[in-house]
Design a protein around this motif. Sequence first.
Motif, short mmCIF file in Angstrom:
data_model
loop_
_atom_site.label_atom_id
_atom_site.label_comp_id
_atom_site.label_asym_id
_atom_site.label_seq_id
_atom_site.Cartn_x
_atom_site.Cartn_y
_atom_site.Cartn_z
N UNK A 292 3.37 26.09 -36.36
CA UNK A 292 4.47 26.62 -35.56
C UNK A 292 5.08 27.85 -36.21
N UNK A 293 5.42 28.82 -35.38
CA UNK A 293 6.05 30.04 -35.86
C UNK A 293 7.51 30.09 -35.45
N UNK A 294 8.32 30.77 -36.24
CA UNK A 294 9.75 30.84 -35.94
C UNK A 294 10.02 31.64 -34.67
N UNK A 295 9.05 32.40 -34.20
CA UNK A 295 9.23 33.16 -32.96
C UNK A 295 8.88 32.31 -31.74
N UNK A 296 8.32 31.12 -31.97
CA UNK A 296 7.89 30.28 -30.85
C UNK A 296 6.41 30.39 -30.58
N UNK A 297 5.76 31.40 -31.12
CA UNK A 297 4.31 31.57 -30.93
C UNK A 297 3.60 31.04 -32.17
N UNK A 298 2.68 30.07 -32.00
CA UNK A 298 1.99 29.52 -33.17
C UNK A 298 1.23 30.60 -33.94
N UNK A 552 12.33 27.70 -31.76
CA UNK A 552 12.09 28.66 -30.67
C UNK A 552 11.07 28.14 -29.67
N UNK A 553 10.05 27.42 -30.20
CA UNK A 553 9.01 26.89 -29.33
C UNK A 553 9.58 25.83 -28.37
N UNK A 554 10.42 24.94 -28.91
CA UNK A 554 11.03 23.90 -28.09
C UNK A 554 12.03 24.51 -27.11
N UNK A 555 12.80 25.47 -27.60
CA UNK A 555 13.78 26.13 -26.72
C UNK A 555 13.08 26.84 -25.56
N UNK A 556 11.95 27.47 -25.84
CA UNK A 556 11.20 28.16 -24.78
C UNK A 556 10.74 27.18 -23.71
N UNK A 557 10.30 25.98 -24.15
CA UNK A 557 9.87 24.97 -23.19
C UNK A 557 11.03 24.50 -22.33
N UNK A 558 12.19 24.29 -22.93
CA UNK A 558 13.37 23.83 -22.18
C UNK A 558 13.83 24.86 -21.15
N UNK A 559 13.82 26.13 -21.55
CA UNK A 559 14.32 27.17 -20.64
C UNK A 559 13.35 27.51 -19.52
N UNK A 560 12.12 26.96 -19.60
CA UNK A 560 11.20 27.12 -18.47
C UNK A 560 11.64 26.30 -17.26
N UNK A 561 12.48 25.28 -17.51
CA UNK A 561 12.97 24.45 -16.40
C UNK A 561 13.95 25.27 -15.56
#
Length: 671
Positions: A292-298, A552-561
């Motif tokens: 996992x990357x801190x930017x959300x992109x692995x 960031x990765x988890x936040x990106x998934x949540x904000x897709x809703x």
Amino acid sequence: MVVPGQQNQEEKVFYPPEDLRVDAHVPDFNSYLELYKKSIEEPEAFWREVAQEFYWKELPNGQLLQYNFDVTKEKVYVKFMEGAKTNICYNVLDHNVLTRNLGEKVAYHWEGNSPDLRLTITYSQLLKQVCRCANALKKLGVKKGDRVAIYLPMIPELVYSMLACARIGAVHSIVFAGFSSESLAERIMDAQCSILLTADGVYRGEKLINLKQIADEALEHCREKGLLTVQKCMVVKHHAFRINGNDTCNKLQTLWNAECDVWWDEAVDNASEECDPEWMDAEDPLFVLYTSGSTGKPKGVLHTIAGYLLYTSLTFKYVFDHHQDDVYWCTADIGWITGHSYITYGPLANGATSVLFEGIPVYPHVGRFWEIIEKYRVSKFYTAPTAIRLLMKYGIEPLQNLRVLGTVGEPINPEAWMWYHDAVGQGRCPVVDTFWQTETGGHVLTPLPAATPLKPGSATLPFFGVLPIILNEHGEELEGEAEGYLVFKKPWPGIMRGVYGNQECFENTYFKKFPGFYVTGDGCRRDKDGYYWITGRIDDMLNVSGHLLSTAEVEAALTEHSAVAEAAVVSRPHIVKGECLYCFVTLKDFREFNHSLMDELKRKVREKIGPIATPDFIQNAPGLPKTRSGKIMRRVLRQIARNEKDLGDLSTLADPKVVEVLLSQRCEAAA
């Protein structure tokens, strides 16, 4: 650095048992100090001696270890044994069979998810299976330098396929078989994989998972983005579905694409048992493993051949004090770096006998781990603090064969350490608490079982060739007792060589903050005896059950809703997982926060990342605490998640009243 003693130390210290020292590779603390000094002051001589254990088609020329860690001077790089040629598969298989006469020795006892599924694989059998797989891959068009995605459960074919890639010079990219189709697709696209290896399905405990369906969905994601590079998908019929002639396709409703899909049995079983190895340069890529990357992109962490071989071999030999009559068991999944280094390459390089386990700790009963240890007479056992905390609540019968215990994945709390030492190890087994990362390739801070006095919760001291430093926020080196950023001043052979296809990300992530140092991203405390204590991630990363996730990765998934306007994710202590996810979500106008929405959001994260990232808590957040520049203050959110009332200085917040609202609406279940 001094030997810790009760006279100057508050913590309880556990000294190595005398019987372990008799034939130990590093028999006492002075021996450790001598070897460590040589590895730092005479690295050329130290690593050339280690290299003599292996086969080299061509020897290196020039200086053994070359590097630059200072991003302000030139491109960051590490090179080891440049000019040498070898093949890692040849060294861990052919070398053992042909030179060391270990052909009839057991390489793996495979234990399936169900206790009635088991297989014993000798080194000769392993070599033949790997050669068959290598020939099958070549027939499918795989050649040196191609990337191969492997999405398999913990079955022998996972080991066969990764070693087959190494044999023919292909680069394996293994994806944990618990990740979602989107996560798999992202990794396939980034590495531009030409082949995908998967299985029809797998049981995890009692749960049936349709891996082929997930793989098909991943390839469809790639098609939709116009980035499908996979030409063929080779599918393993899982051993669980071969019993009694069960029809796998009917059981799982597996769809079949005749243009792309190939059965493993048809491709591999008829292939030749002989395959000449591809002789590789020391710095040729071996594998890409995404973290996992801190930017959300692995990030695709890249490891190369010679340095990784030497480092995983040496760390395995010394950290577990491996001897030829040992039976070793690491409970990790090969989809993570622990499985790469300490289930496959490190043990095989030492000619070890290992247990390869597909199941989970509590299926079909809570004593499964202890049952397996007794069945195979395991002497060296390596597992995660999460598993230890899970099993602490259950009873345990005395285990007679264990000699060394190990932990990996996250810092272990002293209570769990003591239970592991006293209940599992009967007070006679040293606990090697290993600190390392996907990026480090192998252990960097670790005790040695016969040499290092132990303190529960401390990763103790550096491994050979590793030079840890603690820096403050200003990049100033701290001496003696100190707490700050854990960094490393020079490379060791097994350190990552880059982020696949992205030098800028590599330099920005690991070297930009403190030029001249590799930055781990972890905080660290050094005590008066020179022992290191990992205090946790400093950046926006979470360590859930030993698996690193980016906020960031988890936040990106949540904000897709469609209902979510903004999200912020922090960690909260968890009695079993170590850390769990506590999510704050700000909803769009007129959207209602209720249990139905929470279930949808959890499902969204599972689908996007995988079950391991499922949030434990989701809180409605009408607003988030931000600075005047708009930066979310995660420190405050962490304190709210942990129900800490003293929030410290809030003067930089644009709207301090937001904090009062969040505290009043805090999740009741997290109280």
